[in-house]
Design a protein around this motif. Structure first.
Motif, PDB file in Angstrom:
ATOM      1  N   ILE A  46       3.174  40.143 -38.113  1.00  0.00           N
ATOM      2  CA  ILE A  46       3.926  39.291 -39.041  1.00  0.00           C
ATOM      3  C   ILE A  46       4.287  40.086 -40.291  1.00  0.00           C
ATOM      4  O   ILE A  46       5.432  40.064 -40.756  1.00  0.00           O
ATOM      5  CB  ILE A  46       3.119  38.039 -39.417  1.00  0.00           C
ATOM      6  N   ARG A  47       3.328  40.793 -40.833  1.00  0.00           N
ATOM      7  CA  ARG A  47       3.566  41.590 -42.034  1.00  0.00           C
ATOM      8  C   ARG A  47       4.625  42.669 -41.756  1.00  0.00           C
ATOM      9  O   ARG A  47       5.515  42.913 -42.579  1.00  0.00           O
ATOM     10  CB  ARG A  47       2.260  42.234 -42.518  1.00  0.00           C
ATOM     11  N   LYS A  48       4.538  43.292 -40.587  1.00  0.00           N
ATOM     12  CA  LYS A  48       5.494  44.341 -40.213  1.00  0.00           C
ATOM     13  C   LYS A  48       6.906  43.780 -40.112  1.00  0.00           C
ATOM     14  O   LYS A  48       7.876  44.407 -40.584  1.00  0.00           O
ATOM     15  CB  LYS A  48       5.071  44.961 -38.885  1.00  0.00           C
ATOM     16  N   GLU A  49       7.051  42.588 -39.542  1.00  0.00           N
ATOM     17  CA  GLU A  49       8.388  42.029 -39.354  1.00  0.00           C
ATOM     18  C   GLU A  49       8.989  41.539 -40.674  1.00  0.00           C
ATOM     19  O   GLU A  49      10.205  41.597 -40.857  1.00  0.00           O
ATOM     20  CB  GLU A  49       8.343  40.920 -38.312  1.00  0.00           C
ATOM     21  N   ILE A  50       8.158  41.071 -41.588  1.00  0.00           N
ATOM     22  CA  ILE A  50       8.668  40.700 -42.909  1.00  0.00           C
ATOM     23  C   ILE A  50       9.230  41.936 -43.613  1.00  0.00           C
ATOM     24  O   ILE A  50      10.325  41.901 -44.185  1.00  0.00           O
ATOM     25  CB  ILE A  50       7.562  40.040 -43.756  1.00  0.00           C
ATOM     26  N   ARG A  51       8.508  43.038 -43.535  1.00  0.00           N
ATOM     27  CA  ARG A  51       8.986  44.284 -44.146  1.00  0.00           C
ATOM     28  C   ARG A  51      10.262  44.780 -43.459  1.00  0.00           C
ATOM     29  O   ARG A  51      11.188  45.256 -44.125  1.00  0.00           O
ATOM     30  CB  ARG A  51       7.905  45.357 -44.077  1.00  0.00           C
ATOM     31  N   HIS A  52      10.296  44.673 -42.138  1.00  0.00           N
ATOM     32  CA  HIS A  52      11.480  45.114 -41.387  1.00  0.00           C
ATOM     33  C   HIS A  52      12.700  44.289 -41.780  1.00  0.00           C
ATOM     34  O   HIS A  52      13.780  44.845 -42.024  1.00  0.00           O
ATOM     35  CB  HIS A  52      11.208  44.994 -39.891  1.00  0.00           C
ATOM     36  N   MET A  53      12.531  42.980 -41.869  1.00  0.00           N
ATOM     37  CA  MET A  53      13.639  42.121 -42.264  1.00  0.00           C
ATOM     38  C   MET A  53      14.088  42.443 -43.690  1.00  0.00           C
ATOM     39  O   MET A  53      15.300  42.495 -43.981  1.00  0.00           O
ATOM     40  CB  MET A  53      13.242  40.651 -42.166  1.00  0.00           C
ATOM     41  N   GLY A  54      13.138  42.670 -44.562  1.00  0.00           N
ATOM     42  CA  GLY A  54      13.481  43.029 -45.931  1.00  0.00           C
ATOM     43  C   GLY A  54      14.306  44.301 -45.996  1.00  0.00           C
ATOM     44  O   GLY A  54      15.277  44.398 -46.761  1.00  0.00           O
ATOM     45  N   ALA A  55      13.947  45.286 -45.167  1.00  0.00           N
ATOM     46  CA  ALA A  55      14.691  46.546 -45.147  1.00  0.00           C
ATOM     47  C   ALA A  55      16.097  46.343 -44.592  1.00  0.00           C
ATOM     48  O   ALA A  55      17.076  46.894 -45.120  1.00  0.00           O
ATOM     49  CB  ALA A  55      13.929  47.581 -44.313  1.00  0.00           C
ATOM     50  N   LEU A  56      16.229  45.544 -43.530  1.00  0.00           N
ATOM     51  CA  LEU A  56      17.548  45.306 -42.942  1.00  0.00           C
ATOM     52  C   LEU A  56      18.487  44.616 -43.923  1.00  0.00           C
ATOM     53  O   LEU A  56      19.680  44.914 -43.977  1.00  0.00           O
ATOM     54  CB  LEU A  56      17.415  44.443 -41.684  1.00  0.00           C
ATOM     55  N   LEU A  57      17.949  43.691 -44.696  1.00  0.00           N
ATOM     56  CA  LEU A  57      18.774  42.913 -45.618  1.00  0.00           C
ATOM     57  C   LEU A  57      18.915  43.575 -46.987  1.00  0.00           C
ATOM     58  O   LEU A  57      19.630  43.054 -47.853  1.00  0.00           O
ATOM     59  CB  LEU A  57      18.179  41.507 -45.791  1.00  0.00           C
TER      60      LEU A  57
END
Length: 253
Positions: A109-120
């Motif tokens: 979950i933490r990894k995907e929040i960071r990934h989404m933040g980077a994409l956006l």
């Protein structure tokens, strides 16, 4: 080196479409105003989505390549099990598509929040969300063990420790009965084994309207005679790996 230094950084996407229930919710939590233009139709379903009220403000999509292409997105976010032909067609049309796997653990979950933040281009927002999530987890997660619990769903399926439901159960302080039978993922488990294991709690999914034979097993009188009976889980907070699992953890306590 000098040439690379003066090149502008890749700009954040301005027209983002999410076509998966779980990426919908993470994107809604992080996107800047006006950046996210569409989420899946499931995001507005209060039975499935923890953010159904907020999803109503976005144009909905049904995961069809034609409708998404006409929205002129510069980024499409999909789930691992999103329709393959849709993803392939969008990519052939030159649209960037990023695929997220399901988040089945706290770390994922933490990894995907960071990934989404980077994409956006919303890294600071992602870090702020993570800080709130970690603080909530520290407050909500049980510091002691509460006993043994069984997850039991339609068609006699259960979830082990390597699933999101198993992660929620563990954080709430329960030992998962599925582990007694070597089940780590999602698998069928005969009701007789559930009954003989004598769990302190049985947790099922919320029942949907109608008469589904797959759900009939959940009404079996043998289950109702167990110590604490059956506790219905709130499906929408258990479906996706988002900070809303904190509510699911709290509800179990």
């Amino acid at each position: 080196m000098l040439i690379a230094a003066v090149l502008p950084a890749e700009s954040a996407p301005q027209r983002v479409v999410s076509m998966n229930l779980c990426t919908d919710q993470i994107a809604m939590l992080l996107a800047a105003e006006g950046q996210l233009i569409s989420v899946s139709d499931l995001a507005a379903d209060p039975r499935m989505s923890s953010m159904a009220d907020k999803a109503a403000a976005y144009q909905e999509n049904h995961g069809r390549a034609e409708e998404i292409y006409l929205m002129r997105p510069d980024l499409v976010i999909a789930g691992q099990f999103t329709q393959g032909p849709t993803v392939q067609m969008l990519r052939r049309l030159g649209i960037r598509v990023e695929v997220f796997p399901p988040a089945e653990s706290i770390e994922s979950i933490r990894k995907e929040i960071r990934h989404m933040g980077a994409l956006l281009g919303r890294e600071k927002a992602a870090e702020a969300l993570l800080a709130d999530f970690d603080e909530g987890l520290e407050t909500t997660a049980s510091k002691t063990r509460r006993g043994r619990a069984a997850l039991y769903y339609a068609n006699g399926f259960t979830s082990g420790r390597n699933t999101l439901a198993g992660t929620i159960l563990d954080a709430a302080g329960y030992d998962n009965v599925a582990g007694d039978f070597g089940i780590d993922d999602t698998s069928a488990l005969p009701m007789e084994l559930i009954v003989m294991s004598q769990p302190d709690r049985v947790i099922t999914g919320s029942k949907w309207p109608g008469q589904s034979r797959s759900e009939a097993i959940l009404d079996h009188p043998a289950l109702k005679k167990l110590s604490f009976g059956i506790a219905e889980a709130t499906d929408r907070d258990w479906v996706c790996g988002t900070p809303y699992i904190l509510r699911a953890i709290g509800d179990l306590q």
